[in-house]
Design an enzyme around this catalytic site. Structure first.
Site, PDB file in Angstrom:
ATOM      1  N   ASN A   8       0.521  -1.161  -0.214  1.00  0.00           N
ATOM      2  CA  ASN A   8       0.321   0.002  -0.006  1.00  0.00           C
ATOM      3  C   ASN A   8       0.881   1.133  -0.114  1.00  0.00           C
ATOM      4  O   ASN A   8       1.720   1.359   0.883  1.00  0.00           O
ATOM      5  CB  ASN A   8      -1.281  -0.406   1.152  1.00  0.00           C
ATOM      6  CG  ASN A   8      -2.035   1.144   1.200  1.00  0.00           C
ATOM      7  OD1 ASN A   8      -1.008   2.081   0.590  1.00  0.00           O
ATOM      8  ND2 ASN A   8      -2.395   0.755   2.315  1.00  0.00           N
ATOM      9  N   ASN A  10       0.833   3.704   0.379  1.00  0.00           N
ATOM     10  CA  ASN A  10       0.579   5.124   0.982  1.00  0.00           C
ATOM     11  C   ASN A  10       0.813   4.618   3.202  1.00  0.00           C
ATOM     12  O   ASN A  10       0.358   5.441   3.871  1.00  0.00           O
ATOM     13  CB  ASN A  10      -1.272   5.979   1.385  1.00  0.00           C
ATOM     14  CG  ASN A  10      -1.471   6.363   0.071  1.00  0.00           C
ATOM     15  OD1 ASN A  10      -1.194   6.761  -0.230  1.00  0.00           O
ATOM     16  ND2 ASN A  10      -3.015   5.595   0.136  1.00  0.00           N
ATOM     17  N   CYS A  11       0.848   3.664   2.626  1.00  0.00           N
ATOM     18  CA  CYS A  11       1.316   3.031   4.080  1.00  0.00           C
ATOM     19  C   CYS A  11       2.851   2.885   4.658  1.00  0.00           C
ATOM     20  O   CYS A  11       3.908   2.193   3.806  1.00  0.00           O
ATOM     21  CB  CYS A  11       1.214   2.032   4.328  1.00  0.00           C
ATOM     22  SG  CYS A  11       1.764   1.223   5.596  1.00  0.00           S
ATOM     23  N   GLY A  12       3.233   4.022   5.654  1.00  0.00           N
ATOM     24  CA  GLY A  12       4.718   4.428   5.757  1.00  0.00           C
ATOM     25  C   GLY A  12       6.182   2.671   5.854  1.00  0.00           C
ATOM     26  O   GLY A  12       6.430   2.620   5.187  1.00  0.00           O
ATOM     27  N   ARG A  15       6.101   1.344   2.740  1.00  0.00           N
ATOM     28  CA  ARG A  15       7.082   1.862   2.255  1.00  0.00           C
ATOM     29  C   ARG A  15       8.304   1.709   2.742  1.00  0.00           C
ATOM     30  O   ARG A  15       9.087   1.624   1.364  1.00  0.00           O
ATOM     31  CB  ARG A  15       6.961   3.509   2.384  1.00  0.00           C
ATOM     32  CG  ARG A  15       5.198   4.313   0.556  1.00  0.00           C
ATOM     33  CD  ARG A  15       6.086   5.579   0.603  1.00  0.00           C
ATOM     34  NE  ARG A  15       6.029   6.109   2.212  1.00  0.00           N
ATOM     35  CZ  ARG A  15       4.597   6.512   2.856  1.00  0.00           C
ATOM     36  NH1 ARG A  15       3.246   6.594   2.450  1.00  0.00           N
ATOM     37  NH2 ARG A  15       4.651   7.212   4.239  1.00  0.00           N
TER      38      ARG A  15
END
Length: 114
Positions: A8, A10-12, A15
């Protein structure tokens, strides 16, 4: 080495895990944005079995209605069906390599399969 990450963007944590994979330089990375391309019940069942997890252990609670829907107490097949139907319920990131599958929370868990 080949690695598949159910990611995802948008997920730190997701990433950061992807960055760890990319830093190696010797890993062929397949990125599956699971919110756009949800995994099937069969795929999820296989991933969790390889990771040694029950589906309820990989259920995303934060930012979802999983608890309100009773999914934390539900049987494995109910949880898997809910995840496949609503992929936001899948905790991330999941990574598979030849050495196994890990739910990489925290992201350093990915080192166990590299």
């Amino acid at each position: 080495m080949k690695a598949t990450i159910w990611h995802n963007p948008n997920c730190g944590t997701s990433r950061k895990t992807l960055a760890i994979l990319g830093e190696r330089g010797d890993i062929d990375i397949e990125i599956v944005e699971y919110l756009k391309t949800p995994p099937s019940v069969e795929t999820l069942r296989a991933l969790y079995a390889e990771a040694g997890l029950r589906p309820s252990e990989a259920l995303r609670l934060r930012g979802t209605d999983a608890e309100g829907r009773g999914l934390t107490q539900a049987d494995d097949e109910t949880v898997l069906a809910a995840m496949a139907g609503e992929p936001a319920l899948i905790e991330r990131p999941l990574v598979r390599t030849d050495k196994g599958v890990r739910l990489c929370r925290p992201q350093d868990r990915v080192y166990e399969i590299l």
